[in-house]
Structure formats: C-alpha cells, structure tokens
Design a protein around this motif. Structure first.
Motif, PDB file in Angstrom:
ATOM      1  N   TYR A  58       0.562  -1.377   0.061  1.00 29.91           N
ATOM      2  CA  TYR A  58      -0.036   0.373   0.110  1.00 29.91           C
ATOM      3  C   TYR A  58       0.842   1.675   0.002  1.00 29.91           C
ATOM      4  CZ  TYR A  58      -4.032  -2.970   1.402  1.00 29.91           C
ATOM      5  OH  TYR A  58      -5.252  -3.692   1.347  1.00 29.91           O
ATOM      6  N   LEU A  59       1.893   1.268   0.426  1.00 29.32           N
ATOM      7  CA  LEU A  59       2.450   2.261   1.074  1.00 29.32           C
ATOM      8  C   LEU A  59       3.584   2.890  -0.613  1.00 29.32           C
ATOM      9  CD1 LEU A  59       4.158   4.246   2.674  1.00 29.32           C
ATOM     10  CD2 LEU A  59       6.415   2.547   3.136  1.00 29.32           C
ATOM     11  N   SER A  62       0.620   4.401  -2.404  1.00 29.00           N
ATOM     12  CA  SER A  62       0.517   5.361  -1.875  1.00 29.00           C
ATOM     13  C   SER A  62       1.373   6.470  -1.828  1.00 29.00           C
ATOM     14  CB  SER A  62      -0.264   4.917  -0.479  1.00 29.00           C
ATOM     15  OG  SER A  62      -1.457   5.013  -0.532  1.00 29.00           O
ATOM     16  N   VAL A  63       2.872   6.383  -2.149  1.00 27.24           N
ATOM     17  CA  VAL A  63       3.774   7.566  -2.267  1.00 27.24           C
ATOM     18  C   VAL A  63       3.405   8.564  -2.826  1.00 27.24           C
ATOM     19  CG1 VAL A  63       5.743   8.256  -1.461  1.00 27.24           C
ATOM     20  CG2 VAL A  63       5.049   6.299   0.422  1.00 27.24           C
ATOM     21  N   LEU A  66      -0.171  10.928  -2.937  1.00 33.54           N
ATOM     22  CA  LEU A  66       0.161  12.115  -2.556  1.00 33.54           C
ATOM     23  C   LEU A  66       1.290  12.792  -2.749  1.00 33.54           C
ATOM     24  CD1 LEU A  66       0.706   9.618   0.577  1.00 33.54           C
ATOM     25  CD2 LEU A  66      -1.118  11.429   0.341  1.00 33.54           C
ATOM     26  N   ALA A  71      -4.746  13.726  -2.075  1.00 32.26           N
ATOM     27  CA  ALA A  71      -5.625  14.102  -0.691  1.00 32.26           C
ATOM     28  C   ALA A  71      -5.301  12.282   0.555  1.00 32.26           C
ATOM     29  CB  ALA A  71      -6.917  14.623   0.284  1.00 32.26           C
ATOM     30  N   LEU A  72      -5.046  12.394   0.958  1.00 38.79           N
ATOM     31  CA  LEU A  72      -4.861  11.280   2.120  1.00 38.79           C
ATOM     32  C   LEU A  72      -6.487  10.135   1.726  1.00 38.79           C
ATOM     33  CD1 LEU A  72      -3.255   8.973   3.210  1.00 38.79           C
ATOM     34  CD2 LEU A  72      -3.774   9.801   5.924  1.00 38.79           C
ATOM     35  N   GLY A  73      -7.348  11.023   1.518  1.00 36.97           N
ATOM     36  CA  GLY A  73      -8.371  10.439   1.797  1.00 36.97           C
ATOM     37  C   GLY A  73      -9.532  10.104   0.805  1.00 36.97           C
ATOM     38  N   VAL A  75      -6.251   9.401  -1.606  1.00 34.68           N
ATOM     39  CA  VAL A  75      -5.351   7.931  -1.758  1.00 34.68           C
ATOM     40  C   VAL A  75      -5.867   6.526  -0.810  1.00 34.68           C
ATOM     41  CG1 VAL A  75      -2.844   7.248  -1.216  1.00 34.68           C
ATOM     42  CG2 VAL A  75      -3.442   9.764  -1.978  1.00 34.68           C
ATOM     43  N   ILE A  76      -5.764   6.587  -0.192  1.00 36.75           N
ATOM     44  CA  ILE A  76      -6.710   5.202   0.687  1.00 36.75           C
ATOM     45  C   ILE A  76      -7.116   4.288   0.112  1.00 36.75           C
ATOM     46  CG2 ILE A  76      -7.294   4.230   2.388  1.00 36.75           C
ATOM     47  CD1 ILE A  76      -6.134   6.608   4.308  1.00 36.75           C
TER      48      ILE A  76
END
Length: 152
Positions: A58-59, A62-63, A66, A71-73, A75-76
């Motif tokens: 996931y990282l 995600s990176v 991001l 936004a993190l919301g 990306v998750i």
C-alpha cells in the motif's frame, strides 16, 4: 480499458504485478528476516510477513499519489482498491510455498535454503498474480484506478 490491445494490456499487467511484487517482497523479506532472527514460530513469522507485505504494498502505491497532490482521504481507497487482491494472492502463494518447502521456515539467514525458497516463492507468487492483475485491468479495476491518476 477492455478494448486495449492485448500487448498493451499485458505490459500494463506486468508493470502492475512488478509494482505490487516490489512492495510485497520488501514486506515479505523483512517479515521473514525478523521472524527468523527472533526465532519466532512459523505462524508468527507468516503473520508479520503478511502484515508488512500489505503495509509496503500500500505504501508503494500511496507515496507517489500523495506526492502528486492527492489527499490522503482519496489515496487510501485507491490503494486499497488497486492492490488488495493482488497482494492477497501473492501472500497466499508465497507463504504457502515457504511453509511447504521442508526446512525453509527453519533455515537460518545464512543458509541458501532460506533465501532460495523465499526468492522462488516470490517469483511464483508474482507469476500467479499476473493473470489476476490482467483481469482487473481489463475491467478498469486494480492498478487501472491508480493509472488514471498518474495520467492527470
């Protein structure tokens, strides 16, 4: 995406598989090394490896998202949707292989049996995940969701 030429779809599926395998491999290797170094039971080692494989998988997705400004919301859910099935398939396959190879889980970090088994298990897991990723991409799912954001 369903109308993409087979070669393009295969290349994209291969890229998605390698991307996913990279995150899985980092977590899997780290978990196996930690479990082995601490002389943990096989089940505990597998649990750590699976948790770290999902974390790094996931990282790795995600990176870059991001960094691109999402936004993190946002990306998750993208990371969860794009990677979960692929990581799950890889983890079931590679951990099953590690457990089934006699002595692989108990081999020391200085033994070729440990590293050879782990490398072989990860390669086979990637090969099994490739058609899964191809199937997802052909339906506009999996890493297709992430690639939509890379193009913007």
């Amino acid at each position: 995406m369903e109308h993409a030429p087979s070669g393009g779809l295969n290349r994209l599926a291969f890229s998605a598989t390698v991307h996913c395998l990279s995150g899985c491999a980092v977590g899997e290797v780290l978990g196996m090394v930690i479990g082995n170094a601490l002389d943990l039971h096989g089940a505990a080692t597998v649990a750590i490896s699976v948790a770290l494989a999902f974390f790094f998988g996931y990282l790795f997705t995600s990176v870059p998202l991001l960094r691109s400004g999402l936004a993190l919301g946002a990306v998750i859910p993208l990371a969860l949707a794009s990677d979960t099935l692929s990581i799950a398939v890889m983890e079931v396959v590679d951990n099953t292989i590690m457990v089934l190879i006699p002595g692989a889980m108990d081999a020391g970090l200085d033994e070729p049996l440990f590293w050879g088994s782990l490398a072989g298990a990860l390669l086979i897991a990637g090969a099994v995940a490739f058609p899964v990723n191809r199937w997802l991409l052909a339906r506009g799912r999996g890493h297709a969701l992430v690639h939509q954001h890379h193009q913007h």
